[in-house]
Design a protein around this motif. Structure first.
Motif, PDB file in Angstrom:
ATOM      1  N   THR A   3      29.434  40.095  70.834  1.00  0.00           N
ATOM      2  CA  THR A   3      29.092  41.220  69.968  1.00  0.00           C
ATOM      3  C   THR A   3      27.935  40.839  69.051  1.00  0.00           C
ATOM      4  N   HIS A   4      27.343  41.837  68.417  1.00  0.00           N
ATOM      5  CA  HIS A   4      26.231  41.594  67.501  1.00  0.00           C
ATOM      6  C   HIS A   4      26.696  40.921  66.214  1.00  0.00           C
ATOM      7  N   ASP A   5      27.990  40.942  65.935  1.00  0.00           N
ATOM      8  CA  ASP A   5      28.515  40.317  64.717  1.00  0.00           C
ATOM      9  C   ASP A   5      28.236  38.815  64.689  1.00  0.00           C
ATOM     10  N   ASP A   6      28.206  38.191  65.848  1.00  0.00           N
ATOM     11  CA  ASP A   6      27.991  36.745  65.908  1.00  0.00           C
ATOM     12  C   ASP A   6      26.563  36.347  65.546  1.00  0.00           C
ATOM     13  N   ALA A   8      24.816  37.018  62.937  1.00  0.00           N
ATOM     14  CA  ALA A   8      24.684  36.635  61.530  1.00  0.00           C
ATOM     15  C   ALA A   8      24.954  35.150  61.313  1.00  0.00           C
ATOM     16  N   GLU A   9      25.650  34.520  62.242  1.00  0.00           N
ATOM     17  CA  GLU A   9      25.991  33.109  62.113  1.00  0.00           C
ATOM     18  C   GLU A   9      24.958  32.186  62.769  1.00  0.00           C
ATOM     19  N   ARG A  42      20.666  43.966  71.633  1.00  0.00           N
ATOM     20  CA  ARG A  42      20.907  42.588  71.201  1.00  0.00           C
ATOM     21  C   ARG A  42      19.579  41.924  70.829  1.00  0.00           C
ATOM     22  N   ALA A  45      18.583  43.014  67.417  1.00  0.00           N
ATOM     23  CA  ALA A  45      19.403  42.347  66.395  1.00  0.00           C
ATOM     24  C   ALA A  45      18.971  40.891  66.229  1.00  0.00           C
ATOM     25  N   ARG A  49      17.357  39.042  62.919  1.00  0.00           N
ATOM     26  CA  ARG A  49      17.902  37.794  62.369  1.00  0.00           C
ATOM     27  C   ARG A  49      16.799  36.756  62.178  1.00  0.00           C
TER      28      ARG A  49
END
Length: 82
Positions: A3-6, A8-9, A42, A45, A49
């Motif tokens: 997912t795109h949430d990863d 940010a890490e 992706r 995103a 980042r």
């Protein structure tokens, strides 16, 4: 595909490397329109980042440059007092 949430890490280098991979996969042609859209999203995103990292690095450099200039110009010249 994660997912795109990863995103940010990810470090700058990790995001950049994955972005290169995504662009390569898009250039080769994804098997379906849906997969192409997922890759594109992706990639967007990941690019955002990378931009976050670059903006942060630019701000840190500017702060360091400004801080160094302030320290050098803000200190009184003790030799002039004697």
């Amino acid at each position: 595909m994660p997912t795109h949430d990863d995103i940010a890490e990810l470090s700058y280098e990790q995001a950049r490397d994955e972005l290169v991979r995504v662009v390569g996969e898009l250039e080769q042609g994804a098997p379906t329109l849906e997969h192409s859209l997922q890759l594109w999203e992706r990639g967007e995103a990941l690019a955002a980042r990378c931009e976050e990292w670059l903006v942060g690095a630019r701000a840190r450099l500017e702060a360091a440059r400004t801080g160094a200039g302030t320290e050098a110009s803000g200190a009184p010249d003790r030799g002039a007092e004697a």
